[in-house]
Design a protein around this motif. Structure first.
Motif, mmCIF file in Angstrom:
data_model
loop_
_atom_site.group_PDB
_atom_site.id
_atom_site.type_symbol
_atom_site.label_atom_id
_atom_site.label_comp_id
_atom_site.label_asym_id
_atom_site.label_seq_id
_atom_site.Cartn_x
_atom_site.Cartn_y
_atom_site.Cartn_z
ATOM 1 N N VAL A 4 -4.272 1.097 8.963
ATOM 2 C CA VAL A 4 -2.542 0.892 9.639
ATOM 3 C C VAL A 4 -2.017 2.342 9.865
ATOM 4 N N ASP A 5 -1.551 2.157 11.322
ATOM 5 C CA ASP A 5 -1.570 3.943 11.219
ATOM 6 C C ASP A 5 -2.779 4.388 11.111
ATOM 7 N N GLY A 6 -3.394 4.232 12.271
ATOM 8 C CA GLY A 6 -4.828 5.245 11.330
ATOM 9 C C GLY A 6 -5.747 5.438 10.478
ATOM 10 N N LYS A 7 -5.190 4.991 9.900
ATOM 11 C CA LYS A 7 -5.165 5.006 8.650
ATOM 12 C C LYS A 7 -6.464 3.708 7.705
ATOM 13 N N LEU A 8 -8.025 3.980 7.338
ATOM 14 C CA LEU A 8 -8.362 2.833 6.889
ATOM 15 C C LEU A 8 -8.108 2.076 5.811
ATOM 16 N N CYS A 9 -8.318 1.075 5.326
ATOM 17 C CA CYS A 9 -7.390 0.680 4.019
ATOM 18 C C CYS A 9 -8.554 -0.474 3.477
ATOM 19 N N ASP A 10 -8.353 -0.188 2.207
ATOM 20 C CA ASP A 10 -9.105 -0.403 1.213
ATOM 21 C C ASP A 10 -8.695 -1.001 -0.395
ATOM 22 N N CYS A 11 -8.887 -2.032 -1.176
ATOM 23 C CA CYS A 11 -8.279 -1.608 -2.237
ATOM 24 C C CYS A 11 -7.527 -1.308 -2.876
ATOM 25 N N ASP A 12 -7.902 0.254 -2.562
ATOM 26 C CA ASP A 12 -6.516 1.139 -3.532
ATOM 27 C C ASP A 12 -5.882 3.010 -2.505
ATOM 28 N N ILE A 13 -5.976 1.925 -1.622
ATOM 29 C CA ILE A 13 -5.222 2.813 -0.353
ATOM 30 C C ILE A 13 -3.405 1.783 0.257
ATOM 31 N N VAL A 14 -3.063 2.698 -0.443
ATOM 32 C CA VAL A 14 -1.925 2.830 -0.079
ATOM 33 C C VAL A 14 -1.378 4.079 1.334
ATOM 34 N N VAL A 15 -0.573 3.271 2.563
ATOM 35 C CA VAL A 15 -0.094 3.346 3.205
ATOM 36 C C VAL A 15 1.663 4.158 3.545
ATOM 37 N N ASP A 16 1.607 5.147 3.649
ATOM 38 C CA ASP A 16 3.330 5.233 3.717
ATOM 39 C C ASP A 16 3.657 4.729 5.627
ATOM 40 N N CYS A 17 4.634 4.767 5.363
ATOM 41 C CA CYS A 17 4.894 4.697 6.963
ATOM 42 C C CYS A 17 6.831 4.476 7.537
ATOM 43 N N LYS A 18 7.061 4.234 8.712
ATOM 44 C CA LYS A 18 8.431 4.904 8.301
ATOM 45 C C LYS A 18 9.326 3.648 9.020
ATOM 46 N N VAL A 19 10.641 2.813 8.420
ATOM 47 C CA VAL A 19 11.014 2.124 8.656
ATOM 48 C C VAL A 19 11.986 2.760 10.095
ATOM 49 N N GLY A 20 11.569 1.914 10.826
ATOM 50 C CA GLY A 20 12.082 1.179 12.539
ATOM 51 C C GLY A 20 10.734 1.986 13.551
ATOM 52 N N ASP A 21 9.821 2.594 12.703
ATOM 53 C CA ASP A 21 9.027 3.235 14.075
ATOM 54 C C ASP A 21 7.563 1.953 13.555
#
Length: 129
Positions: A4-21
């Motif tokens: 998500v957004d270029g970041k590999l996701c697993d159970c312990d990762i939280v991906v931050d993103c901006k509203v509207g992007d």
């Protein structure tokens, strides 16, 4: 793998993103079996977890997909990867999760078991700075 957004996701990762992007979503499936698998489809369903056992899947006013939330896959050859791209657009702040499921059909018995254990994806949508 799920990115998500270029970041590999697993159970312990939280991906931050901006509203509207628009946030890129990539699902990479590797077929480690000796046989081609497919055709099949997978669906990405966002939800909110209220931490009390209740999940809210009625998020059509909070999240939209750029394109479709369902990926249709003809086949994945043995020892090959197949990558699918989409994008999410968060309209409100909050903590969201993505549930990625394969469509049940007559070929589901052929799919690698590891594909049914994709990690839960946690995304935190924040106000733009």
């Amino acid at each position: 793998d799920i990115l998500v957004d270029g970041k590999l996701c697993d159970c312990d990762i939280v991906v931050d993103c901006k509203v509207g992007d628009p946030i890129p979503l990539e699902v990479k499936l590797t077929n480690w079996s000796k046989h081609s698998v497919g055709p099949f489809a997978l669906t990405v369903t966002p939800y909110q977890d209220y931490q009390n056992g209740v999940h809210n899947y009625e998020l059509q006013d909070a999240i939209t997909f750029v394109g479709s939330n369902t990926f249709y896959i003809d086949s994945v050859k043995p020892t090959k990867d197949s990558v699918y791209f989409g994008a999410l657009l968060f309209l409100y702040t909050g903590d969201f999760y993505l549930n990625i499921k394969f469509h049940e059909d007559n070929c589901s018995k052929e799919l690698p078991l590891s594909w049914f254990c994709l990690p839960s994806v946690h995304i935190r949508a924040m106000e733009p700075v």
